[in-house]
Design a protein around this motif. Structure first.
Motif, PDB file in Angstrom:
ATOM      1  N   PHE A 157       0.851  -1.189   0.000  1.00 21.07           N
ATOM      2  CA  PHE A 157       0.000   0.000   0.000  1.00 21.07           C
ATOM      3  C   PHE A 157       0.888   1.240   0.000  1.00 21.07           C
ATOM      4  O   PHE A 157       2.115   1.143   0.156  1.00 21.07           O
ATOM      5  CB  PHE A 157      -0.901   0.009   1.238  1.00 21.07           C
ATOM      6  CG  PHE A 157      -2.062  -0.941   1.136  1.00 21.07           C
ATOM      7  CD1 PHE A 157      -3.239  -0.554   0.509  1.00 21.07           C
ATOM      8  CD2 PHE A 157      -1.980  -2.220   1.665  1.00 21.07           C
ATOM      9  CE1 PHE A 157      -4.315  -1.434   0.413  1.00 21.07           C
ATOM     10  CE2 PHE A 157      -3.053  -3.104   1.565  1.00 21.07           C
ATOM     11  CZ  PHE A 157      -4.222  -2.704   0.944  1.00 21.07           C
ATOM     12  N   ALA A 158       0.232   2.395  -0.145  1.00 26.12           N
ATOM     13  CA  ALA A 158       0.978   3.655  -0.189  1.00 26.12           C
ATOM     14  C   ALA A 158       0.775   4.501   1.062  1.00 26.12           C
ATOM     15  O   ALA A 158       1.467   5.502   1.234  1.00 26.12           O
ATOM     16  CB  ALA A 158       0.563   4.459  -1.417  1.00 26.12           C
ATOM     17  N   LEU A 159      -0.181   4.138   1.885  1.00 27.18           N
ATOM     18  CA  LEU A 159      -0.397   4.892   3.127  1.00 27.18           C
ATOM     19  C   LEU A 159       0.145   4.083   4.301  1.00 27.18           C
ATOM     20  O   LEU A 159      -0.106   2.875   4.390  1.00 27.18           O
ATOM     21  CB  LEU A 159      -1.889   5.142   3.377  1.00 27.18           C
ATOM     22  CG  LEU A 159      -2.621   6.094   2.436  1.00 27.18           C
ATOM     23  CD1 LEU A 159      -4.068   6.273   2.897  1.00 27.18           C
ATOM     24  CD2 LEU A 159      -1.928   7.439   2.356  1.00 27.18           C
ATOM     25  N   PRO A 160       0.843   4.740   5.236  1.00 29.71           N
ATOM     26  CA  PRO A 160       1.373   4.010   6.389  1.00 29.71           C
ATOM     27  C   PRO A 160       0.294   3.263   7.164  1.00 29.71           C
ATOM     28  O   PRO A 160       0.535   2.152   7.642  1.00 29.71           O
ATOM     29  CB  PRO A 160       1.972   5.116   7.273  1.00 29.71           C
ATOM     30  CG  PRO A 160       2.023   6.345   6.445  1.00 29.71           C
ATOM     31  CD  PRO A 160       1.171   6.169   5.245  1.00 29.71           C
ATOM     32  N   ASP A 212      -1.726   3.682  15.020  1.00 28.30           N
ATOM     33  CA  ASP A 212      -2.275   5.034  14.949  1.00 28.30           C
ATOM     34  C   ASP A 212      -3.161   5.140  13.704  1.00 28.30           C
ATOM     35  O   ASP A 212      -2.672   5.262  12.587  1.00 28.30           O
ATOM     36  CB  ASP A 212      -1.136   6.058  14.890  1.00 28.30           C
ATOM     37  CG  ASP A 212      -1.701   7.484  14.880  1.00 28.30           C
ATOM     38  OD1 ASP A 212      -2.946   7.632  14.932  1.00 28.30           O
ATOM     39  OD2 ASP A 212      -0.909   8.432  14.806  1.00 28.30           O
ATOM     40  N   LEU A 213      -4.464   5.077  13.946  1.00 31.46           N
ATOM     41  CA  LEU A 213      -5.406   5.125  12.829  1.00 31.46           C
ATOM     42  C   LEU A 213      -6.199   6.432  12.823  1.00 31.46           C
ATOM     43  O   LEU A 213      -7.258   6.523  12.194  1.00 31.46           O
ATOM     44  CB  LEU A 213      -6.371   3.932  12.902  1.00 31.46           C
ATOM     45  CG  LEU A 213      -5.728   2.539  12.819  1.00 31.46           C
ATOM     46  CD1 LEU A 213      -6.791   1.454  12.897  1.00 31.46           C
ATOM     47  CD2 LEU A 213      -4.918   2.386  11.529  1.00 31.46           C
ATOM     48  N   THR A 214      -5.661   7.443  13.499  1.00 28.62           N
ATOM     49  CA  THR A 214      -6.375   8.725  13.625  1.00 28.62           C
ATOM     50  C   THR A 214      -6.829   9.238  12.260  1.00 28.62           C
ATOM     51  O   THR A 214      -7.953   9.704  12.095  1.00 28.62           O
ATOM     52  CB  THR A 214      -5.445   9.783  14.276  1.00 28.62           C
ATOM     53  OG1 THR A 214      -4.769   9.157  15.353  1.00 28.62           O
ATOM     54  CG2 THR A 214      -6.220  10.983  14.755  1.00 28.62           C
ATOM     55  N   ARG A 215      -5.937   9.120  11.270  1.00 28.42           N
ATOM     56  CA  ARG A 215      -6.265   9.707   9.964  1.00 28.42           C
ATOM     57  C   ARG A 215      -7.299   8.894   9.187  1.00 28.42           C
ATOM     58  O   ARG A 215      -7.754   9.311   8.132  1.00 28.42           O
ATOM     59  CB  ARG A 215      -4.982   9.885   9.134  1.00 28.42           C
ATOM     60  CG  ARG A 215      -4.143  11.042   9.680  1.00 28.42           C
ATOM     61  CD  ARG A 215      -2.973  11.355   8.787  1.00 28.42           C
ATOM     62  NE  ARG A 215      -1.977  10.284   8.798  1.00 28.42           N
ATOM     63  CZ  ARG A 215      -0.768  10.396   8.244  1.00 28.42           C
ATOM     64  NH1 ARG A 215      -0.421  11.513   7.632  1.00 28.42           N
ATOM     65  NH2 ARG A 215       0.087   9.394   8.296  1.00 28.42           N
ATOM     66  N   LEU A 216      -7.630   7.697   9.692  1.00 30.14           N
ATOM     67  CA  LEU A 216      -8.706   6.934   9.044  1.00 30.14           C
ATOM     68  C   LEU A 216     -10.033   7.112   9.793  1.00 30.14           C
ATOM     69  O   LEU A 216     -11.007   6.424   9.496  1.00 30.14           O
ATOM     70  CB  LEU A 216      -8.332   5.446   8.965  1.00 30.14           C
ATOM     71  CG  LEU A 216      -7.177   5.084   8.022  1.00 30.14           C
ATOM     72  CD1 LEU A 216      -6.950   3.575   8.010  1.00 30.14           C
ATOM     73  CD2 LEU A 216      -7.419   5.589   6.602  1.00 30.14           C
ATOM     74  N   GLY A 217     -10.053   8.031  10.743  1.00 30.89           N
ATOM     75  CA  GLY A 217     -11.256   8.234  11.545  1.00 30.89           C
ATOM     76  C   GLY A 217     -12.294   9.113  10.858  1.00 30.89           C
ATOM     77  O   GLY A 217     -12.171   9.473   9.677  1.00 30.89           O
TER      78      GLY A 217
END
Ligand SMILES: Cc1cc2nc3c(=O)[nH]c(=O)nc-3n(C[C@H](O)[C@H](O)[C@H](O)COP(=O)(O)OP(=O)(O)OC[C@H]3O[C@@H](n4cnc5c(N)ncnc54)[C@H](O)[C@@H]3O)c2cc1C
Length: 393
Positions: A61-64, A372-377
């Protein structure tokens, strides 16, 4: 379980596919005393996405966040036989570490290289291949239009139905209540959900609700007046055979979205398209294989000049039309005990174990501890700020 007026649990999970079951498994293994009910309207899973999936699991994938979800989930699948054992009986999900291969023409090289560097940084075992090395590894492949490839040997595929059944059996053994019914309403008197209403007439009081209804998640969210950008996107999975042998192949992701892998005596795969009109459409277009898939296969491997499609199934992606990534977490600033685990846009099976763990941590501990999944929230949805994968489909 009785779902009459007195029924009460800590968590109701709406939808008993891979995601809902993974959430239930994580809740019960993290907190044995947690009372969990999974409401699934069709335990035969006739239309659910999980059994119709191709079964691919990859770290490319391209996103961490997506790499991290894969890094945390794939080893769980590898350990499924032991982890999902019930009464000493192991669960066989036919996990096969056959590898994944992304191939690109010159226009895709910079992007592939950037992703490759990121994947390496996150510990992914991935090889960079120039066309000559690619040809040496896969001699039947036509590489004249290609400029580079990446090959991750630790990725692979499994049997999605077997994985779902293993989870179902295990969560039942762990004490999860499996309720065969349909959630038709959710009571949300103010800023918290209180109970779900079932089609059969009963209701279940609860401290939290998880929307794990996959392609039907927008319908469930609408029950609490939440609007989400997830839509049902039809995708065909074809099983095809080829008369002439090809060397053992990994899961191949070709240009123009062709994706396929070995399956039994043949291959399983397809060419998903975002141009597909959204809707709950399970009709099979039998011309699609001949018109779209077959030419792409024959363009890459001469053996596919003579191929036969033996079976086609139509299934649904829970497509997040904002950015093609899942929404994982509570409905922040609106209804904090209503959780979303949906919008996986074609990657839900491979990310189910880590997603289950993340939702369980949020419910039990109020924060995601392992990843850390904050950015997928939810926040990016509220802010209309897409967070898409770059160039990986
Ligand atoms: C052709 C195809 C190929 C795919 N290939 C891959 C792949 O290779 N790798 C990968 O990782 N992913 C793949 N996917 C995507 C993957 O299948 C999904 O992301 C994943 O299965 C989603 O799981 P889920 O539990 O969210 O949804 P589902 O499995 O659809 O489960 C949702 C469940 O919710 C139930 N439900 C809905 N509404 C209600 C309600 N109101 N009350 C009670 N129950 C309800 C439904 O009956 C359903 O069983 C593929 C998908 C398709 C269609």
């Amino acid at each position: 379980m009785s779902s009459g007026p007195g029924a009460s649990v800590d968590v109701v999970i709406v939808g008993g596919g891979a995601i809902g079951m993974a959430v239930a498994y994580a809740l019960k293994t993290m907190s044995g005393g947690c009372r969990v009910a999974v409401v699934e309207r069709d335990p035969a899973y006739a239309l659910a996405s999980t059994p119709r999936a191709s079964g691919g699991v990859r770290r490319l994938f391209a996103l961490p966040e997506n790499i991290a979800l894969s890094n945390a989930s794939i080893p769980v699948y590898e350990s499924f036989p032991e982890l999902m054992a019930v009464d000493g009986q192991k669960a066989d999900i036919s996990f096969r570490k056959g590898g994944y291969l992304f191939i690109v023409p010159a226009a895709g090289v910079a992007n592939l290289r950037r992703n490759y560097e990121l994947q390496r940084k996150h510990g992914v075992n991935v090889d960079w291949l120039e066309p000559e090395a690619l040809k040496a590894r896969f001699p039947s492949m036509i590489v004249d239009d290609l400029a580079a490839a990446v090959h991750s040997r630790d990725d692979g595929w499994m049997d999605p139905y077997a994985a779902l059944m293993a989870l179902r059996r295990k969560v039942r053994a762990l004490g999860v209540m499996l309720v065969q019914d349909e959630v038709v309403a959710i009571d949300r008197p103010a800023t918290l959900v209180r109970s779900v209403t079932l089609k059969a007439g009963g209701s279940i009081k609860t401290d939290a609700v998880v929307n794990a209804a996959g392609a039907w998640s927008p319908v469930v969210s609408a029950m609490v007046s939440q609007s989400i950008p997830i839509t049902p996107l039809r995708r065909f999975e074809h099983y095809f055979e080829c008369e002439q042998p090809i060397e053992p192949l990994p899961y191949v992701k070709d240009v123009n979205r062709l994706a396929f892998r070995p399956e039994g005596k043949g291959y399983s795969g397809g060419v998903p398209t975002l141009a597909e009109p959204r809707g709950y459409n399970f009709e099979v277009d039998h011309a699609y294989f001949d018109d779209v898939v077959w030419p792409a296969l024959a363009r890459r491997f001469p053996q596919f000049e003579r191929t036969r499609c033996r079976n086609t199934l139509a299934g649904l992606y829970d497509q997040n039309d904002l950015d093609g990534n899942p929404i994982i977490g509570p409905w922040e600033n609106a209804c904090e005990n209503f959780y979303l685990a949906a919008g996986f846009s074609g990657h839900g099976l491979m990310h189910a174990p880590a997603t289950g763990r993340a939702i369980a941590e949020l419910i039990l501990r109020r924060r995601v501890e392992t990843l850390d999944l904050t950015r997928l929230g939810w926040r990016r949805i509220a802010d209309n700020m897409p967070y898409p994968e770059q160039g990986i489909l």
